[in-house]
Design a protein around this motif. Structure first.
Motif, PDB file in Angstrom:
ATOM      1  N   PRO A  70       0.843  -1.204   0.000  1.00 33.64           N
ATOM      2  CA  PRO A  70       0.000   0.000   0.000  1.00 33.64           C
ATOM      3  C   PRO A  70       0.878   1.253   0.000  1.00 33.64           C
ATOM      4  O   PRO A  70       2.074   1.184   0.328  1.00 33.64           O
ATOM      5  N   ASN A  71       0.272   2.379  -0.346  1.00 26.33           N
ATOM      6  CA  ASN A  71       0.981   3.670  -0.394  1.00 26.33           C
ATOM      7  C   ASN A  71       1.663   4.062   0.904  1.00 26.33           C
ATOM      8  O   ASN A  71       2.587   4.874   0.929  1.00 26.33           O
ATOM      9  N   THR A  72       1.170   3.484   2.010  1.00 26.43           N
ATOM     10  CA  THR A  72       1.667   3.863   3.330  1.00 26.43           C
ATOM     11  C   THR A  72       2.918   3.071   3.734  1.00 26.43           C
ATOM     12  O   THR A  72       3.434   3.266   4.826  1.00 26.43           O
ATOM     13  N   HIS A 103       7.070  10.084   0.461  1.00 26.44           N
ATOM     14  CA  HIS A 103       7.807   9.888   1.718  1.00 26.44           C
ATOM     15  C   HIS A 103       8.925   8.839   1.570  1.00 26.44           C
ATOM     16  O   HIS A 103       9.681   8.608   2.508  1.00 26.44           O
ATOM     17  N   VAL A 104       9.008   8.218   0.419  1.00 32.91           N
ATOM     18  CA  VAL A 104      10.067   7.210   0.206  1.00 32.91           C
ATOM     19  C   VAL A 104      11.154   7.826  -0.674  1.00 32.91           C
ATOM     20  O   VAL A 104      10.870   8.377  -1.742  1.00 32.91           O
ATOM     21  N   ARG A 107      16.304   7.325  -4.230  1.00 32.55           N
ATOM     22  CA  ARG A 107      17.749   7.034  -4.322  1.00 32.55           C
ATOM     23  C   ARG A 107      18.176   6.001  -3.293  1.00 32.55           C
ATOM     24  O   ARG A 107      18.973   5.108  -3.578  1.00 32.55           O
ATOM     25  N   ASN A 108      17.627   6.142  -2.062  1.00 29.74           N
ATOM     26  CA  ASN A 108      17.968   5.156  -1.018  1.00 29.74           C
ATOM     27  C   ASN A 108      17.529   3.770  -1.437  1.00 29.74           C
ATOM     28  O   ASN A 108      18.248   2.788  -1.243  1.00 29.74           O
ATOM     29  N   ILE A 109      16.323   3.696  -1.990  1.00 31.97           N
ATOM     30  CA  ILE A 109      15.748   2.395  -2.345  1.00 31.97           C
ATOM     31  C   ILE A 109      16.557   1.757  -3.474  1.00 31.97           C
ATOM     32  O   ILE A 109      16.972   0.598  -3.384  1.00 31.97           O
ATOM     33  N   ILE A 110      16.798   2.523  -4.530  1.00 30.98           N
ATOM     34  CA  ILE A 110      17.552   1.968  -5.668  1.00 30.98           C
ATOM     35  C   ILE A 110      18.962   1.598  -5.215  1.00 30.98           C
ATOM     36  O   ILE A 110      19.523   0.577  -5.629  1.00 30.98           O
TER      37      ILE A 110
END
Ligand code: NAD
Length: 302
Positions: A70-72, A103-104, A107-110
């Motif tokens: 979900p978006n959250t 809120h995500v 760059r951190n995720i990739i």
């Protein structure tokens, strides 16, 4: 005069048949290649893209798993999943469908995706490799455009290539890839003064702006090769590119249609990257299919 069509759908079909054979060989040698897709939220366009990617995986004999949040969802949860997938013996490629909620931090995720499984080619290592050499997985859309040009024997060395759009996923990596092929590359963007001054110089014009009808016939010279990356959903539900296809095709020597040009190639190159990832992992450690292979061991120049 009417331009010849650079038919991405037909080329994709051919490539996908050979990808299926490669998958089958891997399956017979141990296991089928695997792609993990992370989808956040309910953006209809993202859902369509993910469905298309899963369908293409099925067609090519690649196992795909979709992780739908979900978006959250928190950044922490996404990082946790990526860390698990990085060391999973079943997964050769990890893709995070963009865009992510605000809120995500993208760059951190990739940045958490193992370079060895970054089949979208968005990790800094793979992007940096386009400058310095050493890319393992080229970003899929520019990779697909490059293959379309090569298959039609369209030489870019010494040619004026003009790219309209300077995003991190299309315009910039495209520029770097064609620079490596000795093209003279100009990159235009929203702040470019007098866009047509540049587009008129193009021997090869690549457009990825997301603006329907941006490129009109008076903005290009005769015999230009036109690659339209744009995908714009119109109010009537139809899909159109960034180029006025019906008029530009009378001046161009080659042109991509939308749909049926770059779009199918992007998905096909994702599958190609995933299968190559599995092949490299197999070749390095055929018994254990070690997920923790270093970039240096997997390096492949494009
Ligand atoms: P983006 O919004 O991240 O970047 C758009 C770029 O175009 C920016 O550099 C911007 O400055 C430039 N631009 C916008 N309007 C302009 C104008 N009027 N004149 C000159 N430059 C202008 O977009 P993106 O993610 O690179 O995608 C661009 C388009 O390509 C979209 O339509 C997208 O849907 C499509 N796309 C298609 C594929 C595919 O597989 N065919 C893959 C990725 C993106």
């Amino acid at each position: 005069m009417s331009a010849r069509i650079l038919d991405g759908r037909a080329l994709s079909k051919e490539i996908r048949a050979s990808l299926f054979d490669r998958s089958l060989r891997l399956k017979n040698d141990g296991r089928a290649p695997g792609l993990a897709v992370i989808l956040v939220g309910n953006d209809p366009a993202s859902e369509v893209y993910v469905r298309n990617k899963s369908k293409a995986c099925d067609e090519c004999g690649v196992m795909s798993k979709v992780f739908h949040f979900p978006n959250t969802v928190s950044e922490h949860e996404l990082v946790g999943l990526i860390e698990e997938l990085n060391v999973s013996n079943e997964i050769d490629g990890i893709l995070v469908q963009l865009p992510l909620p605000e809120h995500v931090n993208v760059r951190n995720i990739i940045g958490c995706i193992s370079v060895n499984k970054d089949v979208d080619g968005f990790h800094l290592y793979n992007i940096g490799g386009l400058v310095a050499g050493g890319t393992i997985f080229p970003p899929c859309t520019p990779y697909g455009v490059q293959l379309l040009l090569e298959t039609a024997n369209i030489e870019v060395s010494g040619k004026n290539v003009v790219i309209v759009g300077a995003s991190n996923i299309v315009g910039k990596p495209m520029a770097l890839m064609l620079l490596q092929k000795d093209a003279t590359v100009s990159v235009c963007h929203i702040k470019t003064n007098d866009l047509s001054l540049y587009t008129k110089l193009a021997d090869v014009l690549i457009v990825a702006a997301g603006k329907p009808g941006l490129i009109t016939a008076d903005m290009v010279k005769n015999d230009v090769v036109v690659i339209d990356v744009g995908i714009n959903r119109m109010i009537d539900g139809s899909i159109t590119g960034d180029v006025d296809f019906d008029n530009v095709k009378h001046k161009a020597s080659w042109i991509t249609p939308v749909p049926g040009g770059v779009g199918p190639m992007t998905v096909t190159m994702l599958i190609e990257n995933t299968i190559r990832s599995a092949e490299l992992r197999m070749a390095i450690n055929p018994i254990n299919i070690n997920p923790a292979v270093t970039p240096a061991e997997m390096r492949l120049s494009i």
